[in-house]
Every structure is written in structure tokens, then in C-alpha cells.
Design a protein around this motif. Sequence first.
Motif, PDB file in Angstrom:
ATOM      1  N   SER A  71      -9.432 109.523  -3.123  1.00 16.58           N
ATOM      2  CA  SER A  71      -9.157 108.296  -3.867  1.00 16.58           C
ATOM      3  C   SER A  71      -7.782 107.743  -3.513  1.00 16.58           C
ATOM      4  N   LEU A  72      -7.601 106.482  -3.840  1.00 17.93           N
ATOM      5  CA  LEU A  72      -6.326 105.794  -3.638  1.00 17.93           C
ATOM      6  C   LEU A  72      -5.911 105.191  -4.970  1.00 17.93           C
ATOM      7  N   GLN A  73      -4.744 105.572  -5.435  1.00 22.99           N
ATOM      8  CA  GLN A  73      -4.221 105.072  -6.701  1.00 22.99           C
ATOM      9  C   GLN A  73      -2.820 104.524  -6.462  1.00 22.99           C
ATOM     10  N   GLY A  74      -2.469 103.463  -7.181  1.00 24.39           N
ATOM     11  CA  GLY A  74      -1.140 102.927  -6.955  1.00 24.39           C
ATOM     12  C   GLY A  74      -0.755 101.834  -7.917  1.00 24.39           C
ATOM     13  N   LYS A  75       0.383 101.236  -7.610  1.00 27.16           N
ATOM     14  CA  LYS A  75       0.948 100.163  -8.425  1.00 27.16           C
ATOM     15  C   LYS A  75       1.594  99.154  -7.486  1.00 27.16           C
TER      16      LYS A  75
ATOM     17  N   SER B  86      -1.358  98.427 -12.074  1.00 25.92           N
ATOM     18  CA  SER B  86      -1.907  99.585 -11.366  1.00 25.92           C
ATOM     19  C   SER B  86      -3.319  99.291 -10.867  1.00 25.92           C
TER      20      SER B  86
ATOM     21  N   GLU C 155      -6.950 101.401  -8.677  1.00 24.35           N
ATOM     22  CA  GLU C 155      -7.583 102.636  -8.220  1.00 24.35           C
ATOM     23  C   GLU C 155      -8.790 102.300  -7.354  1.00 24.35           C
TER      24      GLU C 155
ATOM     25  N   TYR D 136     -11.966 104.649  -5.463  1.00 28.21           N
ATOM     26  CA  TYR D 136     -12.514 105.999  -5.427  1.00 28.21           C
ATOM     27  C   TYR D 136     -13.541 106.167  -4.309  1.00 28.21           C
TER      28      TYR D 136
ATOM     29  N   THR E 233      -5.651 112.845  -2.902  1.00 30.30           N
ATOM     30  CA  THR E 233      -5.620 111.626  -3.693  1.00 30.30           C
ATOM     31  C   THR E 233      -4.297 110.943  -3.369  1.00 30.30           C
ATOM     32  N   ARG E 234      -4.370 109.834  -2.658  1.00 28.06           N
ATOM     33  CA  ARG E 234      -3.161 109.149  -2.210  1.00 28.06           C
ATOM     34  C   ARG E 234      -2.631 108.274  -3.340  1.00 28.06           C
ATOM     35  N   GLU E 235      -1.337 108.394  -3.617  1.00 33.58           N
ATOM     36  CA  GLU E 235      -0.694 107.585  -4.643  1.00 33.58           C
ATOM     37  C   GLU E 235       0.435 106.784  -4.001  1.00 33.58           C
TER      38      GLU E 235
END
Length: 228
Positions: A111-115, A149, A151, A153, A210-212
Amino acid sequence: MKKLLFIFFAAVLLLSACKKDEEKTGTIVGTLQFESGEVIPFTLVLLKSDNITIQQAFTDDKGYFSFTDIPFGDYELLSNHDEYKTSKPVAISITDENALLFDFIFTPIVSLQGKVLIGNYPYPANKIELFDNHKVDIKGETYLDLESSFEFYDLEPGVYYLKLTVTQDHIYEVYGYLWNGSTWVWGPFDIESFSFQDVYYPIEIEQDLTREVVLNITWSGSGFVVNE
């Protein structure tokens, strides 16, 4: 009378046979392991049907798990790992009363999560898109939440591009005459205009991660600059 009794007993036997078929169950005995063959001990394994958990079990110190008394049918196996979180589901069918031996390969959901920040400030309610490494095929889209933010998946490892359309507010000072409704007034006047720029940023996602990211977009005078 004898004919009626015969029909009655035949119906009972037929219903009993159908019930017996419906009650057929099977067993799954397997090991949970990574693609490398390394077994995964003390980890939760879920047996699901139509997204409902039917049974659950923890692997032992050698990675073994088992499920018993499973009605014939189609199911999915999933696992929750402390480090890699949830695995991709694996389809499995129970069609035999004999034990089904199964090696469950744990493939994490990447997954890729960020802001996203604009000049260190949140930028909520704006659409953000994820493209392939050629900026052609869109892999997902969402909107930044109130905290700016996002996300994405269930991604494959590889290089992607995040796309965000950013608005730049320009103020120009203009000299001249302006009609105010009753008379002409000599300037200068401030005129506001907006420009839009598509900002792309490359993101590399590795296997089992999981990339943040936190992206801060700033205006450089000639265009937007993205800093991670």
C-alpha cells in the motif's frame, strides 16, 4: 395404503440422502510461509466465505495450521502479520472429505499512504491520482481528507506517479481607468487570476512494504517544486 407407505419411506430416504450430502465436510492442513520458503510461526490465519470469517487459527512454532469440519464450498484464506499486516486472499475449494494439504504463501498487500501539503499547509478535498510509470494508465484515484491524507491499497511493487492538480493564485497590479458604476476611476488596480498546474511525483514501492510519504509542494516562481 401400502403404496402411500412406500412413497413416505422413499421420501424420507431421499431427504436423508440430501441432508447427508449437505453435511459433508472437509479439513485443511497447511503451512504459512513466505515465497522464500521460510515458515511463519504464531500468526493468525483466517478462513472466509463471502467476506465472513468462518474459522480462524494461529500457526504453531513450525508454521502449521488446520481447519476442520468445513462444509464443502469455496473459501478464501487470509493472514494478519504483525509486520506486514494483511496478506492477499488465496482462493481454496473444499470438495473432498480427505484432508487438503495446502502451502499458504503469504503475499502482503502493498500500500501507499501519505499526506500532501502546499507550503506546509494542508490541501484537503483535492483529487489525487496514481498512474503507472509511463503516466498513462491510472491505478487509482481518491480525494485528500481533512488532514490532507490519502491511501492506495493492493499495489504491485514498482514505480508509480502521483498526480495532483495545484492552483496558483496570482495578483497583478494594473494601471488604467475602471468604471465603478457611476464614473471612471483611474488605477492602479489589483486583478486576481488563477492558474492550474498538474504536478507529478515519482514513487517507488518495494516488495512487502507499506510506503509512507509526506509531500510538500512549494512555488518556486516558475513552477511548483515537490519535496519529500
